[in-house]
Design a protein around this motif. Sequence first.
Motif, PDB file in Angstrom:
ATOM      1  N   ALA A   3       0.995  -1.109   0.179  1.00  0.00           N
ATOM      2  CA  ALA A   3       0.099  -0.040   0.093  1.00  0.00           C
ATOM      3  C   ALA A   3       0.789   1.334  -0.202  1.00  0.00           C
ATOM      4  CB  ALA A   3      -0.925   0.096   1.107  1.00  0.00           C
ATOM      5  N   ILE A   4       0.468   2.194  -0.669  1.00  0.00           N
ATOM      6  CA  ILE A   4       1.082   3.455  -0.751  1.00  0.00           C
ATOM      7  C   ILE A   4       0.372   4.542  -0.181  1.00  0.00           C
ATOM      8  CG2 ILE A   4       2.236   5.163  -2.182  1.00  0.00           C
ATOM      9  CD1 ILE A   4       3.741   2.274  -2.360  1.00  0.00           C
ATOM     10  N   ARG A   5       0.775   5.395   0.814  1.00  0.00           N
ATOM     11  CA  ARG A   5       0.018   6.450   1.405  1.00  0.00           C
ATOM     12  C   ARG A   5       0.894   7.538   1.657  1.00  0.00           C
ATOM     13  NH1 ARG A   5       1.365   7.479   6.482  1.00  0.00           N
ATOM     14  NH2 ARG A   5       2.258   5.685   7.918  1.00  0.00           N
ATOM     15  N   PRO A   6       0.105   8.880   1.506  1.00  0.00           N
ATOM     16  CA  PRO A   6       1.007   9.848   1.878  1.00  0.00           C
ATOM     17  C   PRO A   6       1.503  10.047   3.224  1.00  0.00           C
ATOM     18  CG  PRO A   6      -1.293  10.518   0.957  1.00  0.00           C
ATOM     19  CD  PRO A   6      -1.254   9.172   1.150  1.00  0.00           C
ATOM     20  N   ALA A   7       2.683  10.869   3.462  1.00  0.00           N
ATOM     21  CA  ALA A   7       3.267  10.755   4.591  1.00  0.00           C
ATOM     22  C   ALA A   7       2.540  11.666   5.688  1.00  0.00           C
ATOM     23  CB  ALA A   7       4.677  11.195   4.665  1.00  0.00           C
ATOM     24  N   MET A   8       2.484  11.471   6.923  1.00  0.00           N
ATOM     25  CA  MET A   8       1.999  12.268   7.903  1.00  0.00           C
ATOM     26  C   MET A   8       2.931  12.859   8.928  1.00  0.00           C
ATOM     27  SD  MET A   8      -1.564  10.047   8.355  1.00  0.00           S
ATOM     28  CE  MET A   8      -0.787   8.681   8.848  1.00  0.00           C
ATOM     29  N   PRO A   9       2.476  13.873   9.546  1.00  0.00           N
ATOM     30  CA  PRO A   9       3.696  14.586  10.720  1.00  0.00           C
ATOM     31  C   PRO A   9       4.108  13.165  11.435  1.00  0.00           C
ATOM     32  CG  PRO A   9       1.845  15.901  10.389  1.00  0.00           C
ATOM     33  CD  PRO A   9       1.402  14.698   9.406  1.00  0.00           C
ATOM     34  N   ALA A  10       3.300  12.151  11.921  1.00  0.00           N
ATOM     35  CA  ALA A  10       3.826  11.202  12.713  1.00  0.00           C
ATOM     36  C   ALA A  10       4.822  10.325  12.208  1.00  0.00           C
ATOM     37  CB  ALA A  10       2.698  10.313  13.370  1.00  0.00           C
TER      38      ALA A  10
END
Length: 158
Positions: A3-10
């Motif tokens: 799965a590819i997902r946008p990075a988040m601050p965490a």
Amino acid sequence: MIAIRPAMPADVPVILRFVRELAMFEREPDAVRATEAMLAAALFGDRPAAEAVLAEMAGEPVGFALFFHNFSTWEGRRGLYLEDLYVTPAARGQGAGAALLRHLATLAVARDCARFEWSVLDWNEGAIAFYRAMGAVGQEEWTVQRVSGAALMRLAGQ
């Protein structure tokens, strides 16, 4: 499944870990000066300088891509520039790198980019072969030029 997902601050600590692992692979273990705070500001601050996506397998991050937009005066349109692509050694050969590249290519098309490009070290034959298999064409007539550190300060007249 990948799965590819946008990075988040965490995700910043994981991204920095991957950047350090990439630097080790690229034979520059002491070159990383970035901190979590610097990456957080660059990716999620008021004026983000770049974006990142993570590749996950079974919910665990196994790689990332960090990218930003450049601009082609000849094309009159922006492009997508891949700064870093990294997949952990244990996950290599399982499709994470290809999934990251396909995701960014899809993003480039959706954003009406004229091109999607990146640099690769000339000794990294495995990566070069992988990129060629994905349809990339080397730009042998172009060389990267860089001014940094003290030379940058001199050029700026400081």
